[in-house]
Design a protein around this motif. Structure first.
Motif, PDB file in Angstrom:
ATOM      1  N   ASP A  62       5.851  -4.088 -11.864  1.00  0.00           N
ATOM      2  CA  ASP A  62       4.608  -3.763 -11.441  1.00  0.00           C
ATOM      3  C   ASP A  62       3.749  -4.901 -11.118  1.00  0.00           C
ATOM      4  O   ASP A  62       2.827  -4.986 -10.370  1.00  0.00           O
ATOM      5  N   LYS A  91       3.988  -6.112  -7.534  1.00  0.00           N
ATOM      6  CA  LYS A  91       3.868  -5.036  -6.427  1.00  0.00           C
ATOM      7  C   LYS A  91       2.749  -5.352  -5.545  1.00  0.00           C
ATOM      8  O   LYS A  91       3.256  -5.433  -4.227  1.00  0.00           O
ATOM      9  N   GLN A 148       3.109  -6.130  -1.494  1.00  0.00           N
ATOM     10  CA  GLN A 148       2.510  -5.211  -0.628  1.00  0.00           C
ATOM     11  C   GLN A 148       1.710  -6.047   0.588  1.00  0.00           C
ATOM     12  O   GLN A 148       1.517  -5.634   1.739  1.00  0.00           O
ATOM     13  N   ILE A 193       6.866   0.722   0.060  1.00  0.00           N
ATOM     14  CA  ILE A 193       7.293  -0.041  -1.200  1.00  0.00           C
ATOM     15  C   ILE A 193       7.329   1.123  -2.467  1.00  0.00           C
ATOM     16  O   ILE A 193       6.365   1.815  -2.659  1.00  0.00           O
ATOM     17  N   GLN A 233       7.869   1.221  -6.603  1.00  0.00           N
ATOM     18  CA  GLN A 233       8.259   0.527  -7.906  1.00  0.00           C
ATOM     19  C   GLN A 233       8.347   1.511  -9.121  1.00  0.00           C
ATOM     20  O   GLN A 233       7.735   2.205  -9.027  1.00  0.00           O
TER      21      GLN A 233
END
Length: 449
Positions: free
Chosen positions: A43, A46, A50, A67, A69
């Motif tokens: 996390d 992420k 992005q 995406i 996660q």
């Protein structure tokens, strides 16, 4: 980002995996537009990826990256299940202890033809990483990042115990008396009466702060602790890496390292395994229950970020009889062989491994990107925040200072066998040499089936 040692916990319920099923195959939209599904587990990363996805979409308006996660165990359970069902994400983040099973099952696309056609410069990546995801002339990924290991310590506690932070840069270790590393661990251990581990009046039955917090759920590789010291003691995991077929867990050099860890418990410098908290090491360190641990560079933001309650700093691993040795690990991105959009997936994987994306990741200071110049950008980002993380860079670039974690078939099974053996030895159910000999026989028998 937990890199290794969790293979045994990866298989969760099908119900969990089913929750990810809606995020799998690429969706084809009107007008030839494509949405590629991309999975990752960290996390902390992420947001950076992005940003990469947004930049990629700007350059390739007909391709959108979606995406997904999920946490480490859930991630691998879902991925394994979805691959078996023929309903997997187009691209996913891959890790060395898992990817061989996907290669053997024919589930990862060989991207070498794309690499050759697009003339990808493999020399731009941190030394050796480009070779990790190859077999028999085929290539199953390009490097995206790397990590090394270092000591994380509670600065205020060590200062209060009279331990000079500068001395941590040149610690030594050996399996006989633990070297200066053990001396620091002992001095950093404090009982409820304020006596440290070097004081004859120290009460090991009433420890308030342990000097060292080990990781025992560390699979077959010991990346978060024993593996680094064992290799610095002369241990090697297997006959060749990657894709070796004969492991050497029966090497006395490994048993010596495990026995040293056991001696820390016996002296009261580390918590007993059967009394260890179920809370993660990061949380225990942040609660101030231990003074030092070994952690990978992917945890920099955890320990040195604004959310940490305790002030931490980073120091190099101790140098063993064979010098200072740190595991170096790297991730890549895999393309599912079943994707309907291989060319688009390759474009995305190529972008993830490019300087454009890795500069974004490096600039955010989350992990060290695989491209050397982008790693320098990550280092600069940390320095701008007042973080000294040079130890990780120094270990990555030191001649003969790093080793690759083993990449072979049967990774999941090996992880559980070796972890169980080491834990049984630490718990005193058997001695280290006997447990590791038995485990080694079981591991090598897997390659004879």
């Amino acid at each position: 980002m937990n890199r290794i040692g969790r293979a045994g916990a990866a298989l969760l319920s099908l119900a969990v995996a089913a929750g990810l099923a809606a995020c799998n195959k690429a969706d084809e939209e009107p007008g030839g537009a494509v949405t590629l599904n991309y999975w990752l587990w960290d996390d902390n990363q992420k947001a950076s990826y992005q940003q990469c996805a947004d930049a990629f979409h700007t350059a390739n308006p007909n391709i959108t990256i979606k995406i997904t996660q999920s946490a480490w165990g859930q991630y691998w359970a879902g991925l394994t299940t979805q691959l078996a069902a023929g309903d997997a994400p187009d691209v996913w983040t891959n890790q060395g202890s898992y990817y061989p099973q996907f290669v053997t099952s024919g589930q990862i696309l060989d991207i070498q033809p794309y690499v050759t056609a697009d003339k990808i410069d493999l020399t731009q990546y941190q030394g050796g990483l480009a070779d990790l995801f190859t077999k028999d002339g085929k290539r199953y990924g390009l490097p995206k990042d790397w990590d090394t290991m270092a000591i994380v310590y509670n600065t205020d506690h060590l200062k209060a115990q009279g331990i000079d932070a500068a001395s941590l840069k040149n610690l030594t270790w050996n399996p006989t008396d633990g070297g200066t590393f053990q001396q620091v661990i002992a001095k950093a251990t404090v009982d409820q009466n304020g006596k440290n581990g070097l004081d004859p009046a120290f009460d090991k039955t009433k420890v308030k702060i342990f000097g060292y917090l080990p990781e025992w759920a560390d699979g077959s590789q010991g990346q978060n602790g024993w593996g680094n010291l064992a290799v610095s003691n002369g241990f090697t995991y297997l006959d060749q890496n990657p894709w070796g077929t004969k492991y050497k867990y029966d090497d006395p050099k490994l048993a010596q390292a495990i026995d040293w860890y056991k001696s820390l418990i016996a002296k009261g410098y580390s918590p007993a395994l059967d009394k260890a908290s179920t809370v993660g090491r990061e949380a225990l360190m942040d609660a101030g229950t231990a003074a030092m641990t070994v952690a990978g560079s992917w945890t920099i933001n955890t320990y040195l970020g604004s959310s940490a309650k305790v002030k931490f700093a980073i120091a190099p691993l101790p140098a063993g009889p064979q010098g200072r040795k740190s595991a170096i690990n790297g991730l890549s991105d895999a393309i599912w062989t079943g994707t309907k959009h291989k060319d688009e997936a390759w474009k995305w994987v190529k972008f993830l491994a490019s300087l454009d994306c890795q500069n974004i990741v490096g600039g955010n200071g989350v992990v060290f990107p695989a491209i050397k110049s982008a790693s320098e950008k990550a280092l600069a980002a940390h320095k701008a925040k007042g973080r000294d993380v040079q130890a990780y860079i120094d270990e990555a670039t030191a001649p003969n200072g790093t080793f690759f974690l083993p990449i072979t078939e049967h990774g999941n099974e090996i992880s559980q066998i070796v972890q169980d053996a080491i834990q049984s030895a630490v718990l005193g159910q058997t001695d280290s040499a006997t447990a590791l000999k038995k485990a080694n026989d079981q591991v090598n028998a897997l390659f004879k089936k």
